[in-house]
Design a protein around this motif. Structure first.
Motif, PDB file in Angstrom:
ATOM      1  N   CYS A   8       0.826  -1.214   0.000  1.00 10.41           N
ATOM      2  CA  CYS A   8       0.000   0.000   0.000  1.00 10.41           C
ATOM      3  C   CYS A   8       0.857   1.259   0.000  1.00 10.41           C
ATOM      4  CB  CYS A   8      -0.940  -0.004   1.198  1.00 10.41           C
ATOM      5  SG  CYS A   8      -2.289  -1.183   1.054  1.00 10.41           S
ATOM      6  N   LEU A   9       1.976   1.232   0.721  1.00 11.29           N
ATOM      7  CA  LEU A   9       2.891   2.377   0.706  1.00 11.29           C
ATOM      8  C   LEU A   9       3.442   2.620  -0.695  1.00 11.29           C
ATOM      9  CD1 LEU A   9       4.876   1.863   4.022  1.00 11.29           C
ATOM     10  CD2 LEU A   9       3.387   3.779   3.477  1.00 11.29           C
ATOM     11  N   LEU A  10       3.863   1.547  -1.346  1.00  7.12           N
ATOM     12  CA  LEU A  10       4.403   1.685  -2.705  1.00  7.12           C
ATOM     13  C   LEU A  10       3.322   2.150  -3.683  1.00  7.12           C
ATOM     14  CD1 LEU A  10       6.702  -1.451  -2.855  1.00  7.12           C
ATOM     15  CD2 LEU A  10       7.396   0.933  -2.649  1.00  7.12           C
ATOM     16  N   LEU A  11       2.130   1.606  -3.554  1.00  4.19           N
ATOM     17  CA  LEU A  11       1.018   2.022  -4.406  1.00  4.19           C
ATOM     18  C   LEU A  11       0.667   3.489  -4.149  1.00  4.19           C
ATOM     19  CD1 LEU A  11      -1.108   1.143  -6.488  1.00  4.19           C
ATOM     20  CD2 LEU A  11      -2.577   0.566  -4.554  1.00  4.19           C
ATOM     21  N   GLY A  12       0.635   3.866  -2.862  1.00  4.55           N
ATOM     22  CA  GLY A  12       0.341   5.256  -2.515  1.00  4.55           C
ATOM     23  C   GLY A  12       1.382   6.215  -3.064  1.00  4.55           C
ATOM     24  N   MET A  13       2.653   5.829  -3.001  1.00  6.21           N
ATOM     25  CA  MET A  13       3.709   6.671  -3.565  1.00  6.21           C
ATOM     26  C   MET A  13       3.550   6.796  -5.076  1.00  6.21           C
ATOM     27  SD  MET A  13       5.632   7.937  -1.194  1.00  6.21           S
ATOM     28  CE  MET A  13       7.176   8.375  -1.948  1.00  6.21           C
ATOM     29  N   GLY A  14       3.147   5.707  -5.726  1.00  7.56           N
ATOM     30  CA  GLY A  14       2.922   5.757  -7.172  1.00  7.56           C
ATOM     31  C   GLY A  14       1.782   6.696  -7.531  1.00  7.56           C
ATOM     32  N   VAL A  15       0.692   6.630  -6.777  1.00  8.73           N
ATOM     33  CA  VAL A  15      -0.454   7.511  -7.014  1.00  8.73           C
ATOM     34  C   VAL A  15      -0.060   8.962  -6.748  1.00  8.73           C
ATOM     35  CG1 VAL A  15      -2.744   8.139  -6.152  1.00  8.73           C
ATOM     36  CG2 VAL A  15      -2.177   5.741  -6.561  1.00  8.73           C
ATOM     37  N   TRP A  16       0.676   9.182  -5.661  1.00 13.12           N
ATOM     38  CA  TRP A  16       1.139  10.531  -5.325  1.00 13.12           C
ATOM     39  C   TRP A  16       2.022  11.091  -6.439  1.00 13.12           C
ATOM     40  CZ3 TRP A  16       4.295  11.661  -0.231  1.00 13.12           C
ATOM     41  CH2 TRP A  16       4.343  13.031  -0.018  1.00 13.12           C
ATOM     42  N   GLU A  17       2.912  10.262  -6.971  1.00 10.33           N
ATOM     43  CA  GLU A  17       3.795  10.706  -8.057  1.00 10.33           C
ATOM     44  C   GLU A  17       2.989  10.990  -9.324  1.00 10.33           C
ATOM     45  OE1 GLU A  17       7.190  11.956  -9.888  1.00 10.33           O
ATOM     46  OE2 GLU A  17       6.958  11.471  -7.772  1.00 10.33           O
ATOM     47  N   TYR A  18       1.962  10.185  -9.580  1.00  6.20           N
ATOM     48  CA  TYR A  18       1.115  10.409 -10.758  1.00  6.20           C
ATOM     49  C   TYR A  18       0.331  11.711 -10.604  1.00  6.20           C
ATOM     50  CZ  TYR A  18      -2.374   9.690 -14.378  1.00  6.20           C
ATOM     51  OH  TYR A  18      -3.190   9.841 -15.479  1.00  6.20           O
ATOM     52  N   ALA A  19      -0.187  11.963  -9.397  1.00  5.60           N
ATOM     53  CA  ALA A  19      -1.000  13.155  -9.158  1.00  5.60           C
ATOM     54  C   ALA A  19      -0.152  14.423  -9.145  1.00  5.60           C
ATOM     55  CB  ALA A  19      -1.751  13.022  -7.835  1.00  5.60           C
ATOM     56  N   ARG A  20       1.039  14.341  -8.549  1.00  6.78           N
ATOM     57  CA  ARG A  20       1.940  15.496  -8.461  1.00  6.78           C
ATOM     58  C   ARG A  20       3.335  15.060  -8.871  1.00  6.78           C
ATOM     59  NH1 ARG A  20       1.761  18.704  -3.218  1.00  6.78           N
ATOM     60  NH2 ARG A  20       2.826  20.149  -4.579  1.00  6.78           N
ATOM     61  N   GLU A  76      20.203  16.245  -1.187  1.00  7.67           N
ATOM     62  CA  GLU A  76      18.863  16.205  -1.759  1.00  7.67           C
ATOM     63  C   GLU A  76      18.235  14.834  -1.596  1.00  7.67           C
ATOM     64  OE1 GLU A  76      18.825  17.371  -5.816  1.00  7.67           O
ATOM     65  OE2 GLU A  76      19.001  19.493  -5.354  1.00  7.67           O
ATOM     66  N   THR A  77      16.977  14.825  -1.155  1.00 10.86           N
ATOM     67  CA  THR A  77      16.205  13.593  -1.083  1.00 10.86           C
ATOM     68  C   THR A  77      14.862  13.803  -1.766  1.00 10.86           C
ATOM     69  OG1 THR A  77      15.268  14.199   1.075  1.00 10.86           O
ATOM     70  CG2 THR A  77      17.246  12.819   1.100  1.00 10.86           C
ATOM     71  N   THR A  78      14.399  12.761  -2.428  1.00  7.22           N
ATOM     72  CA  THR A  78      13.078  12.782  -3.054  1.00  7.22           C
ATOM     73  C   THR A  78      12.111  12.029  -2.144  1.00  7.22           C
ATOM     74  OG1 THR A  78      13.458  10.732  -4.260  1.00  7.22           O
ATOM     75  CG2 THR A  78      14.113  12.790  -5.355  1.00  7.22           C
ATOM     76  N   ARG A  79      10.838  11.987  -2.543  1.00  8.93           N
ATOM     77  CA  ARG A  79       9.855  11.239  -1.765  1.00  8.93           C
ATOM     78  C   ARG A  79      10.252   9.779  -1.623  1.00  8.93           C
ATOM     79  NH1 ARG A  79       5.174  12.856  -5.586  1.00  8.93           N
ATOM     80  NH2 ARG A  79       5.267  15.078  -5.324  1.00  8.93           N
TER      81      ARG A  79
END
Length: 95
Positions: free
Chosen positions: A23-35, A48-51
């Protein structure tokens, strides 16, 4: 073809663990798609660090928190999970 998973220790906590990671990986994917992009930021570590970097740091730190808890403390493992959630929030906020 039949899969036999009887050799694995599939307990409910194990299943919940892998479902949460998925779910964390899926949520990160959705977050990256949305923003897209997620503008890298420089935090306490001074690089520098990314999400995705912060998620990895959170998961790695949580693993160490749980291992240390198992080795040093006799209290319930749910306390380590709560501590790991707080740690992850702090990593996403300040790292």
């Amino acid at each position: 073809m039949s899969f036999d998973f009887s050799w694995m220790a599939w307990t409910w906590p194990t299943v919940i663990f892998f479902v949460v990671i998925a779910c964390l990986l899926l949520g990160m994917g959705v977050w990256e798609y949305a923003r897209p992009g997620g503008a890298p930021k420089v935090g306490l570590l001074r690089f520098e660090t990314t999400r995705g970097d912060r998620l990895f740091i959170s998961l790695l730190g949580s693993a160490f928190i749980h291992l240390g808890w198992l080795g040093l403390v006799d209290a319930s493992l749910w306390w380590a999970t709560g501590l790991s959630v707080i740690y992850a929030i702090l990593v996403f906020r300040f790292v």
